[in-house]
Design an enzyme around this catalytic site. Structure first.
Site, short mmCIF file in Angstrom:
data_model
loop_
_atom_site.label_atom_id
_atom_site.label_comp_id
_atom_site.label_asym_id
_atom_site.label_seq_id
_atom_site.Cartn_x
_atom_site.Cartn_y
_atom_site.Cartn_z
N HIS A 131 -4.30 -2.07 -7.18
CA HIS A 131 -5.63 -1.40 -6.37
C HIS A 131 -5.57 0.18 -6.86
CE1 HIS A 131 -8.13 -4.60 -4.27
NE2 HIS A 131 -7.21 -5.14 -5.24
N GLU B 143 0.97 -1.19 0.00
CA GLU B 143 0.00 -0.04 0.17
C GLU B 143 0.83 1.10 0.10
OE1 GLU B 143 -3.46 0.76 -0.18
OE2 GLU B 143 -2.34 2.92 -0.42
N GLU C 78 -15.37 -5.10 -1.59
CA GLU C 78 -15.36 -4.90 -0.30
C GLU C 78 -16.18 -3.73 0.28
OE1 GLU C 78 -10.96 -3.76 -1.50
OE2 GLU C 78 -11.57 -1.67 -1.36
C1 NOJ Z 1 -7.91 -0.63 -0.55
C2 NOJ Z 1 -7.93 -1.67 -1.45
O1 NOJ Z 1 -8.78 -1.69 -2.34
C3 NOJ Z 1 -8.08 -3.07 -0.30
O2 NOJ Z 1 -8.09 -4.12 -0.98
C4 NOJ Z 1 -6.93 -2.68 0.55
O3 NOJ Z 1 -7.19 -3.65 1.57
C5 NOJ Z 1 -7.00 -1.38 1.45
N1 NOJ Z 1 -6.81 -0.36 0.43
C6 NOJ Z 1 -5.74 -1.36 2.25
O4 NOJ Z 1 -4.72 -1.00 1.34
CA CA Z 2 -9.99 0.14 -3.30
#
Ligand code: NOJ
Ligand code: CA
Length: 702
Positions: A481, A413, A506
């Site tokens: 992502h 991330e 999500e």
């Molecule tokens: C957003 C992403 O789409 C998700 O999959 C991830 O768990 C979180 N950010 C944290 O990185």
């Molecule tokens: Ca996302």
């Protein structure tokens, strides 16, 4: 009014005078190119002799330089054609036919002594065209103020749209007439970075249906070293105009010749299912650049992930400490939270589960320091991508996984601090190589640093490609992502297995969620450019299971979650729910264990955007088939004709369908499983509950 009419007549007359034509190989599509009286390039597209795109202007407006829009004359015009078949490293079909007729128009602007090429390719299901700029004395470096490519539509079509937004595509889709598009009415709650740039702008891919029943998709292919294209709607005349993503200075692209724009695409059919089967976007991309592709493995994975999205279960952060300075924090001195998900015990449990049920990888999020203070502060030094938390033994856990035939999947991330990621990525890759990681999930939550840049801008577009190339050099697979939506670049870099770049599953865990129609629209929009890491497979569908009173829920039935593995094509599929939720329903979990992620054949049996999709696929190199069928909030009944199966062979089909009383809202978990023998003569009637679906696995009888 009179003058407008005169102008129109003059334009039409001059268009007819100088039209140059091209036909698709099957003759169904026809393209006409012309110059207006004032020397502006125009194109027009017809399908089965009827206009689909009326004469539409082309060209680019430049910054600090006369535009490349008018004053052109045709200098040269040549034709070409291609008919080849290529083999993707992975995909929906074993082979892809790339068949098109091409027209290359060279236009010259005498007043500026500059020339531009417009290359048109006409496939049986659509058009691609792009602007090309050779190196020339008067066109060396230039900046694009905006691109003025028009798509003059024949009416006020029904559209499936999300707001034009330079930083996110994580919206739900709205279905309205184009004249009713109003981005200010769309609720962006739950999306980290959002802000529409104009009430009447939408994103591409834009899916439309005409009142005559024609399906139209406008998008782009091979977005490299340029910014992403959005579309402005002129409600007076139903002309869409390209609108590129600006950088921090308002510039939309920086060009150095020789250079070219991405392809602008119009895919057309009178059968919606054919839009889903189109390979035109892929065909417009460059062939693969990775010589040895043996490290690229389509796969299913599980992860320490859903636990962070459902209420109260796990955290990414190790401790509670809302003000972290990366360089000076003593992580060992912090008090660990009991819910920190990426701890040694938990990760081993997931590795065991993956090994037992045949999953290739375990994604672990929250393994690295920095999550205490990672989003929302426009902070530059957020993560270092190399230091594990004290309770994540990176060496031992990888060794444990490898002994069991499982790989850990890396998570980077970036918090959109892209400068920081670029500085550290080489070290991060070294850590991955040292410990035997084969794949990485990157993420770009938050506003971009360099500050003022946009997720969809040229600088970021180049960044995503740089990351894909770096990962390819290190023999790593990539899943990005919050990156710009894909435009078929996985043909060129097949290690780039998937992107998110849309509203994933999500959102169902922590927001109003994804309406039941969502998954019937995504394949017509976001998936046109490439696979999505949608993260299907949720079995515990209501969030009050975790937190009494919580009204969030997944807006599908359980059977539809299974069907998504087939309807949402991706070489990377997650079994997203918690292992303990699968352990309670091993019979249904069986489908996720069996379903393939790479295919020899795909047959879109029926589809209607926003309503339903039914697809049958044959597993790569195996005589097994999988079917997925989904519907929107309306229940329906459909008939599957198994004529795609080999004649004379008896197969056993296992049908995972909605239970009698299933309903996405009140009774989503009701499913049933039955088996029957099928041959290529079988016709099966099957019900889908409201918001439901079914999945079928078909194997040869032994
Ligand atoms: C957003 C992403 O789409 C998700 O999959 C991830 O768990 C979180 N950010 C944290 O990185
Ligand atoms: Ca996302």
């Amino acid at each position: 009014m009179k003058r407008t009419l005169q102008l129109l007549l003059v334009t039409i007359f001059s268009l007819q005078l100088s039209a140059r034509e091209l036909q698709s190989p099957d003759g169904n599509l026809q393209l006409r190119f012309s110059l207006s009286e004032d020397g502006r390039p125009f194109y027009e597209l017809l399908y089965k002799s009827k206009p689909v795109i009326k004469p539409s202007g082309m060209g680019l407006e430049l910054k600090n330089s006369p535009s490349l829009i008018r004053g052109f004359e045709i200098k040269d015009l040549t034709y070409d054609r291609k008919d080849e078949t290529w083999t993707p490293v992975w995909g929906e079909t074993k082979e892809i036919r790339n068949q098109y007729n091409e027209m290359l128009v060279v236009v010259y602007q005498p007043s500026e002594d500059r020339q531009m090429k417009i290359r048109f390719r006409l496939f049986n299901d659509g058009l691609g065209f792009r602007y090309e700029f050779e190196k020339q004395e008067k066109l060396n470096y230039f900046q694009v103020a905006d691109e003025h490519t028009e798509f003059a539509l024949t009416g006020d079509h029904t559209a499936f749209w999300i707001p034009g937004d330079y930083d996110t595509n994580e919206y739900y889709y709205t279905k309205t007439r184009l004249s009713e598009v109003d981005a200010s009415k769309v609720d962006g709650t739950g999306i980290g970075t959002h802000g529409y740039f104009h009430k009447h702008a939408v994103q591409s891919p834009l899916m439309m249906k005409t009142d005559e029943g024609l399906y139209l998709n406008i998008f782009e292919a091979a977005l490299i070293d340029y910014s992403a294209m959005h579309l402005m709607i002129n409600k007076e005349n139903m002309v869409l105009t390209s609108s590129l993503t600006p950088d921090a200075l308002g510039t939309k692209a920086y060009m150095q010749t020789p250079h070219h724009t991405p392809w602008r695409t119009v895919i057309v059919s009178d059968r919606a299912a054919d839009i889903l089967a189109s390979k035109t976007i892929l065909n417009l991309n460059e062939p693969g650049k990775i010589e040895d592709t043996s490290f690229i493995k389509p796969q299913k994975y599980i992860g320490i992930w859903w636990g962070m999205h459902v209420p109260g279960k796990m955290t990414w952060n190790y401790a509670h400490e809302p003000n972290i300075k990366l360089k000076s924090t003593d992580w060992n001195a912090l008090t660990p939270l009991p819910q920190h998900g990426a701890n040694n015990v938990n990760v081993r449990r997931y590795i065991d589960f993956a090994a037992e049920h045949g999953f290739s990888s375990v994604l672990v999020e929250g393994w690295n320091v920095g999550w205490e203070d990672w989003a929302g502060n426009w902070k530059e030094e957020v993560f270092d991508f190399v230091t594990p938390y004290p309770d994540f033994d990176i060496k031992a856990l990888n060794e444990y996984a490898h002994q069991k035939g499982v790989k850990l999947m890396m998570h980077h991330e970036t918090s959109s601090s892209v400068t920081n990621y670029e500085r550290r990525i080489d070290d991060a890759i070294k850590v991955m190589s040292t410990h035997g990681y084969e794949a990485v999930k990157t993420g770009y939550v938050g506003w971009i640093i360099p500050r003022g840049e946009k997720h969809d801008g040229q600088w970021m577009v180049n960044h995503y490609v740089r990351v894909a190339e770096k990962m390819a050099d290190a023999r790593m697979m990539l899943n990005a992502h919050e990156a710009v939506r894909p435009t078929g670049l996985h043909r060129t870099w097949p290690n780039w297995l998937a992107c998110e770049a849309a509203r994933g599953n999500e959102f169902n865990a922590w927001s109003a969620g994804n309406p039941p129609a969502h998954e019937t629209i995504l394949p017509f929009t976001r998936l046109m450019g490439g696979p999505m890491d949608y993260t299907p497979g949720i079995f515990e569908l209501k969030m009050d299971y975790y937190e009494p009173g919580n009204t969030n829920q997944v807006h599908t039935t359980l059977a539809k979650q299974l069907a998504l593995y087939v309807t949402m094509y991706s070489p990377l599929q997650m079994a997203a729910d918690l292992p303990e939720n699968y352990e309670k329903r091993m019979d249904a979990f069986q489908f996720i264990k069996e379903v393939a992620v790479d295919w020899d054949e795909s047959h879109y049996l029926e589809a209607e955007p926003g309503e339903y999709i039914t697809v049958a696929r044959k597993a790569k190199g195996r005589d097994s088939w999988f079917i997925g069928a989904i519907t929107n909030e309306q229940g329906r009944e459909t008939t599957i004709n198994f004529s795609f199966l080999d004649p004379g062979v008896v197969y056993e089909a296992t049908i995972y369908s909605d239970g009698k009383d299933a309903h996405w809202k009140d009774n989503p978990g009701d499913y049933q499983i039955r088996t029957l023998r099928v041959t290529n003569k079988t016709k099966l009637r099957q019900k889908l509950a409201p918001g439901g679906g079914f999945a079928i696995s078909i194997h040869k009888r032994k």
